[in-house]
Design a protein around this motif. Sequence first.
Motif, mmCIF file in Angstrom:
data_model
loop_
_atom_site.group_PDB
_atom_site.id
_atom_site.type_symbol
_atom_site.label_atom_id
_atom_site.label_comp_id
_atom_site.label_asym_id
_atom_site.label_seq_id
_atom_site.Cartn_x
_atom_site.Cartn_y
_atom_site.Cartn_z
ATOM 1 N N SER A 89 123.341 54.257 40.216
ATOM 2 C CA SER A 89 123.030 52.995 40.316
ATOM 3 C C SER A 89 121.798 53.084 41.674
ATOM 4 N N LEU A 90 120.900 52.097 41.407
ATOM 5 C CA LEU A 90 119.720 52.223 42.309
ATOM 6 C C LEU A 90 119.736 50.782 43.050
ATOM 7 N N PRO A 91 119.501 50.958 44.561
ATOM 8 C CA PRO A 91 119.878 49.551 45.313
ATOM 9 C C PRO A 91 118.440 48.716 45.281
ATOM 10 N N LEU A 92 118.214 48.032 44.318
ATOM 11 C CA LEU A 92 117.162 47.146 44.360
ATOM 12 C C LEU A 92 117.607 45.607 44.618
ATOM 13 N N ASN A 93 116.699 44.910 45.420
ATOM 14 C CA ASN A 93 117.097 43.583 45.623
ATOM 15 C C ASN A 93 116.356 42.617 44.262
ATOM 16 N N GLU A 94 116.462 41.362 44.532
ATOM 17 C CA GLU A 94 116.109 40.544 43.324
ATOM 18 C C GLU A 94 114.717 40.747 43.001
ATOM 19 N N LEU A 95 113.881 40.833 44.356
ATOM 20 C CA LEU A 95 112.328 41.010 43.969
ATOM 21 C C LEU A 95 112.069 42.111 43.563
ATOM 22 N N ASP A 96 112.659 43.368 44.004
ATOM 23 C CA ASP A 96 112.303 44.571 43.570
ATOM 24 C C ASP A 96 112.713 44.390 41.817
ATOM 25 N N PHE A 97 113.814 43.942 41.561
ATOM 26 C CA PHE A 97 114.138 44.040 40.171
ATOM 27 C C PHE A 97 113.277 43.251 39.398
ATOM 28 N N LYS A 98 112.658 42.058 39.918
ATOM 29 C CA LYS A 98 111.668 41.447 38.844
ATOM 30 C C LYS A 98 110.382 42.296 38.528
ATOM 31 N N LEU A 99 109.942 42.953 39.664
ATOM 32 C CA LEU A 99 108.805 43.687 39.486
ATOM 33 C C LEU A 99 109.107 45.089 38.721
#
Length: 245
Positions: free
Chosen positions: A140-150
């Motif tokens: 698993s990679l730790p992405l926040n909501e904005l990171d995931f959208k990009l």
Amino acid sequence: MTVIAARSAHCGGAAARQFDTVVDLIRHMLHSEAIDLVVVDADTHLDAVARLSAWKASQGREDFAVLVVAQLLRPERMAHALESGCDDIVAGAFNIDEFDARAARCLARLGAGATRALRLEIAGYVLDRHTQSVTLDGASLPLNELDFKLAWLFFLNPGVLIGRPRIAAEIGQASVADIGATLGKHMHRLRARLKIEKGGAVGLRAVYSAGYRLEVDDDDRRSRCRQRSGLPYAIPEALSCDAAM
């Protein structure tokens, strides 16, 4: 082409551009900002549909639609165009209102297809839109909501140049001016959180003054696309075709 360009300019839409060969069109799509619609004149260049569709499948490109226009297309050749991969046909005497309606429908289906996608798998990465999670080789990679959208935007469009205005909109900024120097910081953080390393199977490349493009190792791309489409991996030979975008 003249009528389409005039209507586009009148409505304030994207500029239409003419290409003489499929190769010229492909070069543009490899090095310039993403397009939405390719229009092929099938009265003279019906073969362009199959050649463009083969390239589209070989590259895993799902980011544009193909609309055929033809005044003299016989029923069997219309069927051939659809089997070759075109999304719709404007047949008979050219009517710009019908063209607009069919083009809008092609783009609506294109957008619906992107919306329906819930899971992406590329080069060891798995993106799950439902859980907004990303894994790399199972970790698993730790992405926040904005990171995931990009990340979703780039992985949904591998090989496609994503322009700065589109990235700004994705981040929630009204314009490129609003995002300013922070864009580079966003991309640097995204590379770090996705563990994208120089020389790896996946790269996130900056295109000067234009935007960013997710680049995927050719071997991985070809393998995935062959499994999905069964079409050959080949850049089409040069041929004359009228294509407007």
